[in-house]
Design a protein around this motif. Structure first.
Motif, PDB file in Angstrom:
ATOM      1  N   LEU A  17      -7.258   4.168  -1.364  1.00  0.00           N
ATOM      2  CA  LEU A  17      -7.440   5.790  -0.241  1.00  0.00           C
ATOM      3  C   LEU A  17      -5.557   5.789  -0.418  1.00  0.00           C
ATOM      4  CD1 LEU A  17      -7.843   8.220   0.572  1.00  0.00           C
ATOM      5  CD2 LEU A  17      -8.932   7.063   2.500  1.00  0.00           C
ATOM      6  N   VAL A  18      -4.801   4.122   0.119  1.00  0.00           N
ATOM      7  CA  VAL A  18      -4.387   3.978   0.671  1.00  0.00           C
ATOM      8  C   VAL A  18      -2.540   4.346  -0.546  1.00  0.00           C
ATOM      9  CG1 VAL A  18      -2.833   2.714   1.526  1.00  0.00           C
ATOM     10  CG2 VAL A  18      -4.816   3.275   3.024  1.00  0.00           C
ATOM     11  N   ILE A  19      -3.305   3.835  -1.290  1.00  0.00           N
ATOM     12  CA  ILE A  19      -2.375   3.884  -2.852  1.00  0.00           C
ATOM     13  C   ILE A  19      -2.208   5.221  -3.285  1.00  0.00           C
ATOM     14  CG2 ILE A  19      -2.102   3.354  -5.023  1.00  0.00           C
ATOM     15  CD1 ILE A  19      -3.186   0.618  -4.024  1.00  0.00           C
ATOM     16  N   VAL A  20      -2.837   6.545  -2.756  1.00  0.00           N
ATOM     17  CA  VAL A  20      -3.643   7.628  -3.541  1.00  0.00           C
ATOM     18  C   VAL A  20      -2.287   8.219  -2.442  1.00  0.00           C
ATOM     19  CG1 VAL A  20      -4.866   9.523  -4.147  1.00  0.00           C
ATOM     20  CG2 VAL A  20      -5.474   7.383  -5.238  1.00  0.00           C
ATOM     21  N   LEU A  21      -2.539   7.795  -1.414  1.00  0.00           N
ATOM     22  CA  LEU A  21      -2.062   9.005  -0.211  1.00  0.00           C
ATOM     23  C   LEU A  21      -0.247   8.382  -0.604  1.00  0.00           C
ATOM     24  CD1 LEU A  21      -4.043   9.061   2.930  1.00  0.00           C
ATOM     25  CD2 LEU A  21      -4.089  10.607   1.542  1.00  0.00           C
ATOM     26  N   GLY A  22      -0.835   7.443  -0.294  1.00  0.00           N
ATOM     27  CA  GLY A  22       1.092   6.887  -0.402  1.00  0.00           C
ATOM     28  C   GLY A  22       2.227   8.063  -2.202  1.00  0.00           C
ATOM     29  N   VAL A  23       1.297   7.369  -2.819  1.00  0.00           N
ATOM     30  CA  VAL A  23       1.767   8.256  -4.482  1.00  0.00           C
ATOM     31  C   VAL A  23       2.381  10.197  -4.478  1.00  0.00           C
ATOM     32  CG1 VAL A  23       0.601   8.894  -6.875  1.00  0.00           C
ATOM     33  CG2 VAL A  23       1.290   6.127  -5.772  1.00  0.00           C
ATOM     34  N   THR A  24       0.867   9.939  -3.692  1.00  0.00           N
ATOM     35  CA  THR A  24       1.155  11.713  -3.133  1.00  0.00           C
ATOM     36  C   THR A  24       2.205  11.909  -2.826  1.00  0.00           C
ATOM     37  OG1 THR A  24      -0.961  11.668  -3.273  1.00  0.00           O
ATOM     38  CG2 THR A  24      -0.300  14.327  -2.536  1.00  0.00           C
ATOM     39  N   TYR A  26       4.884  10.090  -1.948  1.00  0.00           N
ATOM     40  CA  TYR A  26       5.769  10.033  -2.686  1.00  0.00           C
ATOM     41  C   TYR A  26       6.645  11.118  -3.695  1.00  0.00           C
ATOM     42  CZ  TYR A  26       8.987   7.959  -5.998  1.00  0.00           C
ATOM     43  OH  TYR A  26      10.332   7.428  -6.965  1.00  0.00           O
ATOM     44  N   VAL A  27       5.018  10.984  -4.837  1.00  0.00           N
ATOM     45  CA  VAL A  27       5.105  12.633  -5.810  1.00  0.00           C
ATOM     46  C   VAL A  27       5.831  14.012  -5.118  1.00  0.00           C
ATOM     47  CG1 VAL A  27       4.246  14.038  -7.763  1.00  0.00           C
ATOM     48  CG2 VAL A  27       3.751  11.492  -7.526  1.00  0.00           C
ATOM     49  N   THR A  28       5.017  14.199  -3.527  1.00  0.00           N
ATOM     50  CA  THR A  28       5.406  15.754  -3.277  1.00  0.00           C
ATOM     51  C   THR A  28       7.255  15.513  -2.504  1.00  0.00           C
ATOM     52  OG1 THR A  28       3.316  15.514  -2.182  1.00  0.00           O
ATOM     53  CG2 THR A  28       5.469  16.883  -0.821  1.00  0.00           C
ATOM     54  N   LEU A  29       7.862  13.966  -1.967  1.00  0.00           N
ATOM     55  CA  LEU A  29       9.516  14.047  -1.972  1.00  0.00           C
ATOM     56  C   LEU A  29      10.146  14.007  -3.099  1.00  0.00           C
ATOM     57  CD1 LEU A  29      11.120  13.666   0.662  1.00  0.00           C
ATOM     58  CD2 LEU A  29      10.396  11.200  -0.553  1.00  0.00           C
ATOM     59  N   GLN A  30       9.278  13.778  -3.904  1.00  0.00           N
ATOM     60  CA  GLN A  30      10.111  13.306  -5.615  1.00  0.00           C
ATOM     61  C   GLN A  30      10.959  14.656  -5.771  1.00  0.00           C
ATOM     62  OE1 GLN A  30      12.442  10.982  -6.442  1.00  0.00           O
ATOM     63  NE2 GLN A  30      12.055  10.099  -5.480  1.00  0.00           N
ATOM     64  N   SER A  31       9.246  16.059  -5.789  1.00  0.00           N
ATOM     65  CA  SER A  31       9.637  17.607  -6.297  1.00  0.00           C
ATOM     66  C   SER A  31      10.510  18.221  -5.552  1.00  0.00           C
ATOM     67  CB  SER A  31       8.493  17.770  -6.503  1.00  0.00           C
ATOM     68  OG  SER A  31       7.824  18.160  -4.972  1.00  0.00           O
TER      69      SER A  31
END
Length: 188
Positions: A17-24, A26-31
């Motif tokens: 869950l922590v990894i999924v939240l972090g990746v989400t 990061y992807v939102t920030l990049q977009s």
């Protein structure tokens, strides 16, 4: 008591869950970064279009035999760059273009003697006190507001305004340029 070597299912789920939240995140920030960068690119294109148009109006003398001159500089008239929509190619690979609207407004100014001492001392435009009557054939200076409008990637209307002046005498032909001893155009 049991001696376990490894992780329990709950620990694995919490870590996932922590990894999924972090990746989400990061992807939102990049977009958001990509959108902001694209909008900044559109703004820089608008700035370039505005400076090109202002320069176009200021170089009336260099338009030669085209019939365009200082007299033809007016609201949405004058210069070689027309007003209206202009499509700019953003990416040659994707054949992606964006539309910008170019327009400009001009105020004509006259340099007048406001205190009647024989020397001009004040700039006035139409409707202001001291406006020359009868009006001279040509104004002494034209104030220009170049307006560039476009839609950003979110669909919001954006506007950039660049103000400048168009003098009736090209700067290279001014008294200061012609008669300054260090000038390359000074008379012998």
């Amino acid at each position: 008591m049991f001696n376990h070597k490894g992780f329990s299912l709950v620990e694995v789920l919490v870590a996932s869950l922590v990894i999924v939240l972090g990746v989400t995140g990061y992807v939102t920030l990049q977009s958001q970064y990509v959108v902001a960068n694209s909008n900044l690119n559109l703004r820089s294109i608008a700035i370039r279009l505005a400076t090109d148009k202002l320069s176009d109006l200021q170089l009336f003398e260099q338009l030669g035999g085209s019939g365009l001159s200082y007299r033809s500089v007016g609201d949405n008239t004058g210069g070689s760059i027309p007003f209206g929509d202009k499509d700019i190619l953003l990416s040659a690979n994707l054949a992606q273009a964006h539309s910008f609207n170019i327009s400009w407004q001009v105020n004509e100014y006259f340099y007048v003697d406001s205190d009647f001492d024989g020397f001009c001392d004040k700039w006035v435009k139409s409707g202001e006190q001291g406006y020359p009557d009868p009006e001279p054939q040509y104004s002494d200076l034209k104030s220009v507001d170049v307006i560039i409008e476009w839609m950003d990637l979110a669909g919001s209307q954006k506007t950039f305004l660049l103000s400048g002046v168009v003098p009736s005498v090209a700067p290279g032909n001014s008294f200061q340029a012609l008669y300054k001893t260090s000038s390359s155009t000074a008379l012998p």
